[in-house]
Design an enzyme around this catalytic site. Structure first.
Site, PDB file in Angstrom:
ATOM      1  N   TYR A 158      32.229 -35.236 -51.552  1.00 39.62           N
ATOM      2  CA  TYR A 158      31.823 -36.366 -50.735  1.00 39.62           C
ATOM      3  C   TYR A 158      30.340 -36.220 -50.403  1.00 39.62           C
ATOM      4  CZ  TYR A 158      32.441 -33.282 -46.615  1.00 39.62           C
ATOM      5  OH  TYR A 158      32.368 -32.255 -45.703  1.00 39.62           O
ATOM      6  N   HIS A 188      35.083 -24.435 -45.833  1.00 36.27           N
ATOM      7  CA  HIS A 188      34.817 -25.589 -46.698  1.00 36.27           C
ATOM      8  C   HIS A 188      33.302 -25.688 -46.885  1.00 36.27           C
ATOM      9  CE1 HIS A 188      34.378 -29.788 -47.820  1.00 36.27           C
ATOM     10  NE2 HIS A 188      33.927 -30.121 -46.639  1.00 36.27           N
ATOM     11  N   LEU A 248      32.239 -37.799 -41.288  1.00 35.36           N
ATOM     12  CA  LEU A 248      32.727 -38.891 -42.115  1.00 35.36           C
ATOM     13  C   LEU A 248      34.022 -39.460 -41.543  1.00 35.36           C
ATOM     14  CD1 LEU A 248      30.855 -37.143 -44.021  1.00 35.36           C
ATOM     15  CD2 LEU A 248      32.209 -38.081 -45.897  1.00 35.36           C
ATOM     16  N   GLN A 274      34.750 -21.122 -24.717  1.00 35.78           N
ATOM     17  CA  GLN A 274      34.105 -19.809 -24.768  1.00 35.78           C
ATOM     18  C   GLN A 274      32.632 -19.892 -25.146  1.00 35.78           C
ATOM     19  OE1 GLN A 274      35.960 -17.440 -27.825  1.00 35.78           O
ATOM     20  NE2 GLN A 274      35.969 -19.121 -29.288  1.00 35.78           N
ATOM     21  N   ILE A 296      35.463 -31.998 -29.906  1.00 33.43           N
ATOM     22  CA  ILE A 296      35.661 -33.440 -29.834  1.00 33.43           C
ATOM     23  C   ILE A 296      37.050 -33.788 -29.317  1.00 33.43           C
ATOM     24  CG2 ILE A 296      36.427 -33.639 -32.241  1.00 33.43           C
ATOM     25  CD1 ILE A 296      34.228 -36.135 -30.288  1.00 33.43           C
ATOM     26  N   ASP A 324      68.202 -41.908 -35.009  1.00 35.72           N
ATOM     27  CA  ASP A 324      69.570 -42.419 -35.029  1.00 35.72           C
ATOM     28  C   ASP A 324      70.510 -41.262 -35.310  1.00 35.72           C
ATOM     29  OD1 ASP A 324      68.899 -42.082 -37.715  1.00 35.72           O
ATOM     30  OD2 ASP A 324      69.843 -43.928 -38.371  1.00 35.72           O
ATOM     31  N   GLU A 375      82.546 -37.764 -45.747  1.00 37.36           N
ATOM     32  CA  GLU A 375      81.674 -36.602 -45.687  1.00 37.36           C
ATOM     33  C   GLU A 375      82.568 -35.418 -45.348  1.00 37.36           C
ATOM     34  OE1 GLU A 375      78.643 -37.360 -42.804  1.00 37.36           O
ATOM     35  OE2 GLU A 375      77.665 -38.912 -44.021  1.00 37.36           O
ATOM     36  N   LEU A 376      82.533 -34.388 -46.173  1.00 43.53           N
ATOM     37  CA  LEU A 376      83.382 -33.206 -46.000  1.00 43.53           C
ATOM     38  C   LEU A 376      82.499 -32.009 -45.672  1.00 43.53           C
ATOM     39  CD1 LEU A 376      85.747 -33.721 -49.072  1.00 43.53           C
ATOM     40  CD2 LEU A 376      86.140 -34.429 -46.686  1.00 43.53           C
ATOM     41  N   VAL A 412      37.593 -34.829 -36.723  1.00 39.94           N
ATOM     42  CA  VAL A 412      36.809 -35.808 -35.971  1.00 39.94           C
ATOM     43  C   VAL A 412      37.304 -37.221 -36.260  1.00 39.94           C
ATOM     44  CG1 VAL A 412      34.514 -36.824 -35.707  1.00 39.94           C
ATOM     45  CG2 VAL A 412      34.763 -34.335 -35.832  1.00 39.94           C
TER      46      VAL A 412
END
Length: 824
Positions: free
Chosen positions: A265, A231, A58, A42, A20, A558, A655-656, A368
């Site tokens: 499901y 699954h 689904l 293939q 798909i 940023d 800031e170090l 899908v």
């Protein structure tokens, strides 16, 4: 993401995989004028034997990711307009998610909020309404449901065929029975695809091979961080209750059904019910050992992706099915199989052009549900150089190197399977493998009782139990009202105490996970000027906040750019993808190196910080001697540091940075010197609260490539009065701003929200929350939201678990608008 692709007069695109995703991509590419497209597979067409060939179809559109929801919405829109032999490729039967526990019922309220935020129709319904929608359900075990009328069933193979035909009509060719055996390349670019039948020249190759992605990737020398897993899916015998209920051409009329409390499901197959289960143990599949199509058929498998059903894994799920749907007690399973599909370490797709091989693209780990949306985004990316949808969550370069190890991919991919239907808190850290990455201060943080969460593999302290006495001493427990169970997770009243100490005294923050790049070379200055929006052409010692834009003017990141010498810059970035973006644009006289792992950083902030730091150094740390947004290479005690005078908490400080081997010494030096000033270690939760009070944006949360600097309130970081920079032309053509990142203060001092909730204006959802945290200095929860332009004082409502929480638009910055606390 990639820059705009390098193309020849007639670019040749080879797509590997005619499932798909491959078929959708061919259709989207040819629709954009790329007609020399070849799709190889293939297996035999139209059902070549990958995940598409067995997919139950689904399509539930709503999820926590705005991007994935957008993909699913486009898939529904596109498939709804497709037909094959007079039959539709999408059946809008709707979706119904059930709650049998209070936790799930609360989660469905949260999901209803996402739907409203992302523009999906949905409503929470009663058990009786669930019974009306699905008469076979035992309503007595339910607390309610979430009904989404526009969800439904995608007929994956017909949808693939329909798009294949469209692409063929525009000149694309589809070749089955072509097994890919190699990827040709020269000078770092892909040049062709070798199969067992022919070799195909190519300027661009897209791997849309699904769970075979790692196999194709290895041929190209490209990592594909996905794990195939099996699954379970089964169909019942015919049910008398469904006799005559459904048209055999469409197969279903009732909503697709989720019973996530049992990891199940359901969908109709005319007079049968199809059932999918995530309740079983993870069943990893080696993609290199999957049988070819013909060999699979010879071994009595329907296709390579359809493995034998493991009965022992099914028994608990079947019992849960019969409890929810009592009609199943009178029948049994007629057939079942274990279908193979792909999971990544974070459950998101893997998309984009490879850093290792130019012209080699991935469109992998796509279900899908999201297929057409992904295909459109990748086609836009390939043709235009950018997508209309923000893709940072899906960018193949989002993973750190340590997250790409086979062991990590396997462990986290399996856990993603386990958690598919779990209720996941937005701050919930992974359990394993931890700890993985730790700063040099980790031992000290443990001694202070740090509560660690995880990000990018880093252990990140969110608060320290050593500061718990401060809660009682200051009355913070009284000020901090009891939270609801959801917002109380991964939170402590200690956070309020740490935020207060930062405002009143001084605190140390571990900023080591911030990404640091070193950019050097004769062309470094010109390069950074061209790539960013602000003016970085300042004398050594200057620090500049600036933006990376894409070609359409969207904010892709940023940065803070510190010029440490004429040809040496330290760049604070967000993700590995930033480095890839810069490398792809860098000329030969510029070198870019990630120095994050070899260095560390302590943020030391608060009104007493100068009294702490100045005695430790011979350099002048006064405001006159070390101004805001300035940098110095100096010493703190025995430790060489790069000090940047920046503050993302809205307080004076630095800031170090130092090398990792000296990090612990730096911490101990500051800690010891800070005792007389009441120093504390403070965590990420306090940091987030303080930065929101100050209005500082977090890229990837508050703004993404879908937003321009002007919409995001970052106009100050764009200098149009200098030379050209990437994205400038697009900024010059932008229409008037129709949405803004807007500061909100919740009216109720005890109310909180967490992010992604819908914001209602005049009774209808008009935007959504990005970041939110309680502002302990302000005594209100601060939230930022994308909304139409609104004047300060406007009233809105934020939907939080079904409740409408009143809030007010506020001028920003909310705290210290004159910057007197930072600039002193």
């Amino acid at each position: 993401m990639s820059s705009a692709p390098e193309t020849t007069a007639s670019p040749k695109v080879v797509v590997i995989g005619a499932g798909i995703v491959g078929c959708s991509l061919a259709e989207e590419l040819t629709a954009r004028g790329l007609h020399d497209v070849t799709v190889l597979d293939q297996g035999p067409l139209p059902a070549p034997g990958g995940s598409t060939s067995h997919a139950p179809g689904l399509v539930f559109q709503t999820g926590p990711s705005k991007t994935m929801t957008a993909f699913a919405r486009y898939t529904v829109e596109k498939f709804s307009a497709l037909e094959v032999d007079g039959s539709p490729c999408f059946e809008p039967v709707g979706g119904l998610e059930l709650a049998a526990t209070p936790e799930r019922w609360a989660d469905l309220h949260r999901k209803a909020g996402w739907a409203a935020s992302w523009g999906v129709r949905g409503e929470l319904v009663s058990p009786a309404r669930c019974k009306e929608l699905w008469p076979l359900v035992d309503e007595s075990m339910l607390l309610g449901g979430f009904h989404t009328p526009d969800d439904g069933l995608a007929r994956a193979l017909p949808a693939a065929r329909a798009q294949m035909r469209r692409a063929q009509e525009r000149g694309a060719r589809f070749l089955d029975r072509h097994t890919v055996t190699g990827i040709e390349q020269a000078d770092g670019r892909v040049t062709g695809v070798v199969t067992d039948r022919a070799t195909f020249a190519a300027t661009h190759v897209v791997s849309a091979a699904g769970f075979w992605g790692p196999v194709i990737g290895r041929m190209a020398g490209v990592d594909v961080p996905l794990l195939p897993l099996a699954h379970q899916y089964a169909r019942t015998k015919p049910l008398p209750e469904l006799a005559g209920a459904n048209d055999p051409r469409t197969g279903a009329s009732k909503p697709i059904l989720r019973f996530q409390d049992r990891d199940l499901y359901f969908r109709e197959h005319t007079d049968r019910i199809g059932i999918g289960s995530y309740a079983h143990r993870p069943l990893p599949v080696d993609p290199f050992a999957v049988l070819p199509y013909d060999e699979a058929r010879a071994r009595a498998l329907d296709m390579p992706s359809s493995l034998p059903f493991t009965e022992e894994d099914w028994a608990p799920s079947w019992e849960a099915c019969r409890t929810l749907l009592p009609a199943l007690r009178n029948t049994d399973i007629e057939e079942g199989f274990n279908g193979v599909f792909s999971f990544t370490p974070d459950g998101m797709p893997v998309l984009g052009e490879s850093r290792a091989l130019r012209g080699f693209w991935l469109a992998e780990a796509v279900w899908v549900t999201h297929s057409a949306g992904v295909a459109r985004a990748v086609a836009e990316w390939m043709v235009d150089g950018y997508a209309s949808t923000d893709l940072h969550e899906c960018d193949l370069h989002r993973f750190e190197d340590v997250q790409r190890s086979p062991a990590y991919v396997r462990e986290r991919g399996a856990q993603q399977f386990v958690e598919v239907y779990d209720v996941i808190h937005p701050l919930q850290p992974m359990d394993r493998p931890r700890p993985l990455r730790v700063s040099p201060f980790h031992a000290r943080q443990q001694e202070l009782g740090a509560y660690f969460l995880e990000g990018g593999g880093w252990e990140r302290p969110h608060w320290y139990e050593a500061n718990a006495p401060l809660v009682q001493e200051s009355g913070e427990a009284e000020k901090t009202k009891e939270r609801d169970p959801w917002s109380a997770r991964h939170w402590s009243p200690v956070v309020a105490a740490e935020a207060r100490v930062t405002r009143e005294r001084v605190a140390l923050y571990d900023m080591t996970p911030l990404r640091r790049l070193e950019v050097t070379g004769p062309g470094a200055l010109a390069f950074l000027q061209r790539m960013t929006t602000n003016n970085v052409a300042k004398k050594p010692g200057a620090v500049t906040y600036t933006l990376l834009l894409d070609e359409k003017g969207g904010v892709r990141s940023d940065l803070t750019v510190a010029r440490l010498a004429a040809e040496r810059f330290q760049v604070g970035a967000n993700s590995p993808a930033d480095q890839v973006w810069l490398e792809r644009h860098a000329p030969g006289d510029v070198q870019i190196r990630d120095i994050t792992s070899g260095t560390c950083c302590i943020g030391v902030w608060g009104p007493l910080v100068r009294a702490l730091v100045q005695p430790l150094t011979r350099d002048d740390f006064s405001h006159e001697g070390f101004g805001y947004f300035r940098a110095k290479e100096t010493y703190i005690g025995h430790v060489p540091v790069t000090a940047l005078r920046l503050s993302y908490v809205g307080e004076l400080g630095w800031e170090l940075y130092t090398t990792a081997d000296l990090g612990l010494r730096l911490w101990d030096t500051l800690w010891e010197a800070g005792q007389e000033h009441g120093v504390v270690a403070a965590g990420r939760s306090a940091f987030n609260s303080l930065r929101l009070e100050k209005g500082y944006r977090a890229w990837g949360v508050d703004m993404t490539e879908e937003h321009t600097p002007y919409e995001a309130g970052l106009d100050f970081a764009v200098r149009m009065d200098r030379g050209d920079f990437l994205g400038r032309a697009a900024l010059e053509q932008l229409p008037p701003v129709e949405r803004r990142l807007t500061a909100l203060l919740l009216d109720d001092p005890s109310a909180v929200v967490l992010g992604k909730e819908p914001v209602h204006l005049d009774g209808a959802p008009r935007g959504y929350i990005t970041s939110a945290a309680y502002g302990y200095t302000l005594g209100r929860c601060v939230a930022y939201a994308w909304l139409p332009p609104l004047p300060a004082g406007s009233a809105v409502h934020i939907e939080y678990f079904g409740e409408k929480v009143p809030a007010t638009v506020a001028d920003e910055p909310l705290f210290d608008p004159k910057m007197t606390r930072i600039r002193r």
